[in-house]
Design an enzyme around this catalytic site. Structure first.
Site, PDB file in Angstrom:
ATOM      1  N   THR A   1      35.017  -1.124  -3.116  1.00 27.31           N
ATOM      2  CA  THR A   1      35.992  -0.445  -3.991  1.00 27.31           C
ATOM      3  C   THR A   1      35.403   0.970  -4.438  1.00 27.31           C
ATOM      4  O   THR A   1      36.161   1.547  -4.702  1.00 27.31           O
ATOM      5  CB  THR A   1      37.573  -1.051  -4.526  1.00 27.31           C
ATOM      6  OG1 THR A   1      36.795  -1.629  -5.433  1.00 27.31           O
ATOM      7  CG2 THR A   1      37.680  -1.737  -3.215  1.00 27.31           C
ATOM      8  N   ASP A   2      34.265   0.411  -5.170  1.00 29.10           N
ATOM      9  CA  ASP A   2      33.958   1.381  -6.255  1.00 29.10           C
ATOM     10  C   ASP A   2      33.591   3.180  -5.521  1.00 29.10           C
ATOM     11  O   ASP A   2      33.807   3.580  -6.370  1.00 29.10           O
ATOM     12  CB  ASP A   2      33.200   0.952  -7.519  1.00 29.10           C
ATOM     13  CG  ASP A   2      31.427   0.860  -6.430  1.00 29.10           C
ATOM     14  OD1 ASP A   2      31.883   0.140  -5.297  1.00 29.10           O
ATOM     15  OD2 ASP A   2      30.732   0.440  -6.734  1.00 29.10           O
TER      16      ASP A   2
ATOM     17  N   GLY B   1      23.043 -10.286  -4.345  1.00 31.07           N
ATOM     18  CA  GLY B   1      24.012  -9.422  -5.396  1.00 31.07           C
ATOM     19  C   GLY B   1      24.134 -10.171  -5.954  1.00 31.07           C
ATOM     20  O   GLY B   1      25.911  -9.736  -6.264  1.00 31.07           O
ATOM     21  N   LEU B   2      23.233 -10.262  -6.718  1.00 29.85           N
ATOM     22  CA  LEU B   2      24.258 -11.119  -8.455  1.00 29.85           C
ATOM     23  C   LEU B   2      23.154  -9.413  -9.094  1.00 29.85           C
ATOM     24  O   LEU B   2      23.653  -9.745 -10.365  1.00 29.85           O
ATOM     25  CB  LEU B   2      23.608 -11.795  -8.944  1.00 29.85           C
ATOM     26  CG  LEU B   2      24.027 -13.089  -7.856  1.00 29.85           C
ATOM     27  CD1 LEU B   2      23.403 -14.690  -8.561  1.00 29.85           C
ATOM     28  CD2 LEU B   2      25.263 -12.865  -7.946  1.00 29.85           C
ATOM     29  N   SER B   3      23.253  -8.373  -8.758  1.00 31.50           N
ATOM     30  CA  SER B   3      23.168  -7.070  -9.435  1.00 31.50           C
ATOM     31  C   SER B   3      21.890  -7.356 -10.311  1.00 31.50           C
ATOM     32  O   SER B   3      21.364  -6.740 -11.182  1.00 31.50           O
ATOM     33  CB  SER B   3      23.980  -6.677 -10.504  1.00 31.50           C
ATOM     34  OG  SER B   3      25.299  -6.149  -9.493  1.00 31.50           O
ATOM     35  N   SER B   4      20.909  -7.733  -9.800  1.00 33.39           N
ATOM     36  CA  SER B   4      19.373  -7.697 -10.472  1.00 33.39           C
ATOM     37  C   SER B   4      18.567  -5.862 -10.870  1.00 33.39           C
ATOM     38  O   SER B   4      18.740  -5.974 -11.582  1.00 33.39           O
ATOM     39  CB  SER B   4      18.431  -7.832  -9.713  1.00 33.39           C
ATOM     40  OG  SER B   4      18.099  -7.148  -8.066  1.00 33.39           O
ATOM     41  N   SER B   5      19.178  -5.195  -9.674  1.00 34.15           N
ATOM     42  CA  SER B   5      18.500  -3.654  -9.672  1.00 34.15           C
ATOM     43  C   SER B   5      19.222  -3.023 -11.268  1.00 34.15           C
ATOM     44  O   SER B   5      18.710  -2.730 -12.283  1.00 34.15           O
ATOM     45  CB  SER B   5      18.744  -2.945  -8.634  1.00 34.15           C
ATOM     46  OG  SER B   5      20.020  -2.596  -8.906  1.00 34.15           O
TER      47      SER B   5
ATOM     48  N   ASP C   1      28.448  -2.855 -10.547  1.00 34.05           N
ATOM     49  CA  ASP C   1      26.919  -3.091 -11.121  1.00 34.05           C
ATOM     50  C   ASP C   1      26.683  -2.582 -12.181  1.00 34.05           C
ATOM     51  O   ASP C   1      26.558  -3.734 -13.305  1.00 34.05           O
ATOM     52  CB  ASP C   1      25.933  -3.064 -10.201  1.00 34.05           C
ATOM     53  CG  ASP C   1      26.259  -3.277  -8.772  1.00 34.05           C
ATOM     54  OD1 ASP C   1      27.680  -3.977  -8.615  1.00 34.05           O
ATOM     55  OD2 ASP C   1      25.861  -3.658  -7.636  1.00 34.05           O
TER      56      ASP C   1
HETATM   57  C1  GLA Z   1      26.578  -2.837  -4.628  1.00 37.79           C
HETATM   58  C2  GLA Z   1      26.845  -1.861  -5.011  1.00 37.79           C
HETATM   59  C3  GLA Z   1      28.292  -1.521  -5.693  1.00 37.79           C
HETATM   60  C4  GLA Z   1      29.458  -1.538  -5.012  1.00 37.79           C
HETATM   61  C5  GLA Z   1      29.093  -3.120  -4.269  1.00 37.79           C
HETATM   62  C6  GLA Z   1      29.585  -3.533  -3.087  1.00 37.79           C
HETATM   63  O1  GLA Z   1      26.420  -4.136  -5.347  1.00 37.79           O
HETATM   64  O2  GLA Z   1      25.288  -2.002  -5.732  1.00 37.79           O
HETATM   65  O3  GLA Z   1      28.191  -0.280  -6.274  1.00 37.79           O
HETATM   66  O4  GLA Z   1      29.441  -0.696  -3.841  1.00 37.79           O
HETATM   67  O5  GLA Z   1      27.723  -3.426  -3.158  1.00 37.79           O
HETATM   68  O6  GLA Z   1      31.429  -4.345  -3.323  1.00 37.79           O
END
Ligand code: GLA
Length: 380
Positions: A38-39, A123-127, A171
């Site tokens: 959605t972002d 999918g836990l935003s390591s970057s 993220d």
């Molecule tokens: C990744 C992207 C985010 C978001 C998610 C899905 O983590 O970096 O900006 O779009 O996917 O919700």
């Protein structure tokens, strides 16, 4: 690739470079509870920080090339600000330095040490954790005037321009502003935000399905392009502005289903914030997974299997894939006090079905939080 256990960052920096660091920045990974994809449609998201953090230590080196050492990968890379590194993980750090320079910071040549507990590629935003920690360290070193929102915006710019993922700001805002005790409701258009308590008697469990995300960046960018196409066909700036769900039914496929996911997912985030019970919140998570699987088509059979096992457990209120999808992890809302039992039972059942699940949150210690065999942090 050798996996080294994390050491205290200043001493790890000194062990590599022979002197202590001058500055340090740290930032957590995040798990998104609701509001997926959605972002970049100007919508709503509901992440929470996870306990695992990335730490970046820095020192002016006086040399002519940057030296970057990543402890978990046992890897050292050299680059200049004019010619970036070829190594994927290093582009995130390089991107942040380049963006800070473009924003007016006089970035000296540095020695940099990275140590991360944030699981990679699930999918836990390591970057984002790496980017935000880098910018925080640089902010401390150079006494830069950037606030936490600006840090998130610069981190997102680094990711788009230098890592090639046209990500939204979920993220980086979560890594820069969320904490581990409350969810962060964020309007990604205005960046208005507020903390929201977790439902009563609930706790979070994250399990990796054991399948690394493949083609995540290209599939992610394709989904984004489909949403932009849907918005164009509907005559709105972004899918946030579609007045009602009836309008999207006129779209051709796959834009119809992509847009439907975005509209229903935004509605779920806003409903979740007002949920009085963990059961209601969990039902929204279940519905989110179905929508990501059927309308947005970012799930895979292993994620579906793991989510089904979680959803069938009597101590689970709801479960869904989390992050961009195409592999990676699931998040479940469990009865508080039952998390360990749910995790054990579900990972076993998933194993009997041929899967290799790994509990990521709550973290079971450095080994459980260590990097997966993927090559470096990734966001999509
Ligand atoms: C990744 C992207 C985010 C978001 C998610 C899905 O983590 O970096 O900006 O779009 O996917 O919700």
């Amino acid at each position: 690739m050798t996996v080294h256990p994390p050491a205290p960052v200043p001493s790890a920096f000194a062990a590599v470079f022979g002197v202590p660091p001058e500055a340090e920045g740290a930032a957590p990974g995040r798990v998104n509870l609701l509001g997926e994809h959605t972002d970049y449609n100007d919508g709503f998201v509901l992440p929470i920080a996870i306990p695992q953090q990335t730490r970046v230590a820095l020192r002016r080196s006086g040399r002519d090339r940057f030296r970057l050492h990543a402890q978990a990968l046992g890897q050292a890379v050299e680059f200049t600000l004019d010619v970036g590194p070829a190594e994927h993980f290093a582009t995130y750090v390089y991107g942040c330095l380049a963006v800070a320079r473009a924003a007016g910071a006089e970035v000296p040549v540095l020695d940099i040490h990275v140590a991360s507990e944030v699981p990679i590629g699930v999918g836990l935003s390591s970057s984002a954790a790496l980017e935000v920690a880098t910018l925080r360290g640089l902010r401390q070193l150079l006494d830069l005037p950037f606030d936490d929102v600006q840090v998130a915006q610069m981190a997102q710019r680094a990711e788009i321009d230098h890592a090639g993922v046209r990500c939204g700001i979920l993220d980086q805002m979560a890594s820069s502003l969320a904490d581990t005790t409350r969810a962060l409701l964020l309007d990604t258009r205005s960046l208005e935000r507020r903390f929201v308590p977790l439902p009563p008697d609930a706790a979070i469990l994250v399990i990796d399905c054991g399948v690394p995300r493949s083609l995540a960046a290209s599939a992610y960018n394709l989904r984004r392009a489909e949403c932009e196409q849907a918005a164009l066909l509907l005559g709105v700036t972004s899918l946030r502005d579609v007045p009602d769900a009836v309008a999207v039914e006129t779209l051709p496929e796959p834009m119809r289903r992509r847009a439907r996911h975005v509209l229903t997912e935004n509605a779920r985030v806003l409903q979740a914030v007002d949920c009085a019970s963990a059961q209601d919140f969990g039902a929204l998570m279940d519905a989110s997974h179905a929508s990501l699987r059927d309308d947005y088509e970012v799930s895979i059979p292993e994620l579906d299997r793991l989510v089904s096992l979680l959803q069938a457990h009597p101590d689970v209120y709801g479960a869904r894939l989390t992050g961009a999808g195409f592999g990676g992890a699931c998040v479940a809302l469990c009865r508080d006090g039952a998390v360990a039992e749910v995790a054990g039972g579900v990972v076993q059942a998933y194993g009997r079905a041929g899967g290799r699940g790994r509990v990521l949150v709550p973290p079971l210690g450095p080994a459980a939080a260590g990097p997966s065999p993927a090559a470096g942090p990734s966001s999509a």
